[in-house]
Design a protein around this motif. Structure first.
Motif, PDB file in Angstrom:
ATOM      1  N   ASN A 191      20.012 -69.191  49.056  1.00 49.32           N
ATOM      2  CA  ASN A 191      20.439 -70.123  50.102  1.00 49.32           C
ATOM      3  C   ASN A 191      21.895 -70.542  49.962  1.00 49.32           C
ATOM      4  O   ASN A 191      22.523 -70.953  50.950  1.00 49.32           O
ATOM      5  CB  ASN A 191      19.538 -71.365  50.106  1.00 49.32           C
ATOM      6  CG  ASN A 191      18.181 -71.085  50.731  1.00 49.32           C
ATOM      7  OD1 ASN A 191      18.001 -70.075  51.426  1.00 49.32           O
ATOM      8  ND2 ASN A 191      17.224 -71.964  50.488  1.00 49.32           N
ATOM      9  N   ARG A 192      22.431 -70.455  48.757  1.00 47.26           N
ATOM     10  CA  ARG A 192      23.848 -70.795  48.577  1.00 47.26           C
ATOM     11  C   ARG A 192      24.750 -69.845  49.357  1.00 47.26           C
ATOM     12  O   ARG A 192      25.891 -70.182  49.678  1.00 47.26           O
ATOM     13  CB  ARG A 192      24.220 -70.744  47.092  1.00 47.26           C
ATOM     14  CG  ARG A 192      23.534 -71.792  46.226  1.00 47.26           C
ATOM     15  CD  ARG A 192      24.190 -71.866  44.850  1.00 47.26           C
ATOM     16  NE  ARG A 192      23.436 -72.718  43.941  1.00 47.26           N
ATOM     17  CZ  ARG A 192      22.719 -72.273  42.918  1.00 47.26           C
ATOM     18  NH1 ARG A 192      22.674 -70.967  42.660  1.00 47.26           N
ATOM     19  NH2 ARG A 192      22.056 -73.095  42.133  1.00 47.26           N
ATOM     20  N   LEU A 193      24.238 -68.650  49.643  1.00 42.39           N
ATOM     21  CA  LEU A 193      25.050 -67.633  50.306  1.00 42.39           C
ATOM     22  C   LEU A 193      24.637 -67.412  51.763  1.00 42.39           C
ATOM     23  O   LEU A 193      25.179 -66.527  52.420  1.00 42.39           O
ATOM     24  CB  LEU A 193      24.935 -66.307  49.538  1.00 42.39           C
ATOM     25  CG  LEU A 193      25.306 -66.347  48.052  1.00 42.39           C
ATOM     26  CD1 LEU A 193      25.062 -64.996  47.403  1.00 42.39           C
ATOM     27  CD2 LEU A 193      26.754 -66.776  47.875  1.00 42.39           C
ATOM     28  N   ALA A 194      23.677 -68.209  52.240  1.00 38.16           N
ATOM     29  CA  ALA A 194      23.154 -68.004  53.585  1.00 38.16           C
ATOM     30  C   ALA A 194      23.675 -69.067  54.549  1.00 38.16           C
ATOM     31  O   ALA A 194      23.966 -70.196  54.156  1.00 38.16           O
ATOM     32  CB  ALA A 194      21.626 -68.023  53.560  1.00 38.16           C
ATOM     33  N   SER A 195      23.758 -68.700  55.824  1.00 36.39           N
ATOM     34  CA  SER A 195      24.159 -69.657  56.854  1.00 36.39           C
ATOM     35  C   SER A 195      23.065 -70.703  57.038  1.00 36.39           C
ATOM     36  O   SER A 195      21.934 -70.547  56.554  1.00 36.39           O
ATOM     37  CB  SER A 195      24.398 -68.928  58.176  1.00 36.39           C
ATOM     38  OG  SER A 195      23.186 -68.383  58.672  1.00 36.39           O
ATOM     39  N   GLU A 196      23.371 -71.757  57.785  1.00 33.96           N
ATOM     40  CA  GLU A 196      22.409 -72.839  57.974  1.00 33.96           C
ATOM     41  C   GLU A 196      21.116 -72.340  58.609  1.00 33.96           C
ATOM     42  O   GLU A 196      20.016 -72.702  58.177  1.00 33.96           O
ATOM     43  CB  GLU A 196      23.018 -73.941  58.839  1.00 33.96           C
ATOM     44  CG  GLU A 196      22.075 -75.125  59.058  1.00 33.96           C
ATOM     45  CD  GLU A 196      22.687 -76.192  59.941  1.00 33.96           C
ATOM     46  OE1 GLU A 196      21.985 -77.161  60.268  1.00 33.96           O
ATOM     47  OE2 GLU A 196      23.871 -76.061  60.302  1.00 33.96           O
ATOM     48  N   VAL A 197      21.207 -71.504  59.623  1.00 27.81           N
ATOM     49  CA  VAL A 197      20.012 -71.052  60.328  1.00 27.81           C
ATOM     50  C   VAL A 197      19.189 -70.077  59.485  1.00 27.81           C
ATOM     51  O   VAL A 197      18.006 -69.867  59.740  1.00 27.81           O
ATOM     52  CB  VAL A 197      20.404 -70.406  61.682  1.00 27.81           C
ATOM     53  CG1 VAL A 197      21.023 -69.023  61.475  1.00 27.81           C
ATOM     54  CG2 VAL A 197      19.195 -70.321  62.610  1.00 27.81           C
TER      55      VAL A 197
END
Length: 206
Positions: free
Chosen positions: A98-104
């Motif tokens: 999740n640190r590397l993922a966009s909000e959606v």
């Protein structure tokens, strides 16, 4: 690994049952591309977490459910691993992703564990214990309990799993992390036990 059904072993009796799905997978903001990305992340977290504790992913019966999976683990594997090292590995890997993922594309997982009898009938898993596992995972009370949490992974355990594995494994499992919850959903009305870890800094796994 991108998913699909694994059929190297199929259950025909007593086994450890495990299921998980992506929370809010069908959010209207999530395009087909985002959903595919979430599925890939879920499978990668599962495969890495099971493999790291010595349970080869190919040893599992695995059935794809679109936004999640249902699986059976051969009885020779220690069921305590699912609520200790496997669960903790999933938590670490989801948070790191999740640190590397966009909000959606932020991913959170809901997981369930049960001990029981299951059988593969040529099309999928069948059995009252399989039904029970699915009811636990989808229980509104469980969803309500995690609605205000931002924990990367939340767990619900059946009363049988709690009594036979969690409560007896003092020294390995922290029983105080589990809280009793009454589940009433469809034909199921029973107690269960949930673990929703606080969101804290988690070290990267080896």
């Amino acid at each position: 690994m991108t998913g699909g059904d694994v059929r190297q072993w199929t259950p025909a009796g007593w086994c450890v049952l495990f299921s998980c799905d992506v929370i809010s997978y069908g959010d209207a903001r999530r395009t087909d591309e985002v959903q595919e990305f979430l599925r890939e992340g879920m499978y990668r977290a599962l495969e890495a977490s099971f493999t790291h504790v010595g349970i080869p992913f190919g040893d599992l019966y695995l059935e794809d459910r679109g936004d999640g999976v249902i699986s059976a683990v051969p009885a020779e594997h220690d069921p305590a691993l699912l609520v200790t090292a496997v669960f903790d590995g999933m938590k670490v890997r989801v948070k790191r992703r999740n640190r590397l993922a966009s909000e959606v594309a932020q991913m959170r997982l809901r997981a369930a564990v049960h001990l029981g009898v299951a059988r593969y009938d040529g099309r999928g898993l069948v059995g009252t214990d399989v039904n029970h596992l699915c009811r636990l995972l989808d229980a509104p009370a469980f969803k309500d309990a995690i609605r205000d949490s931002d924990a990367p992974v939340a767990l619900i355990a059946s009363e049988r799993f709690y009594d036979d594995v969690i409560r007896k494994d003092i020294g390995v499992i922290d029983v105080e992390e589990y809280h009793r919850l009454h589940v009433s959903f469809k034909e199921t009305s029973c107690p269960a036990w949930i673990r929703i870890p606080p969101t804290t800094s988690i070290p990267t796994p080896p």
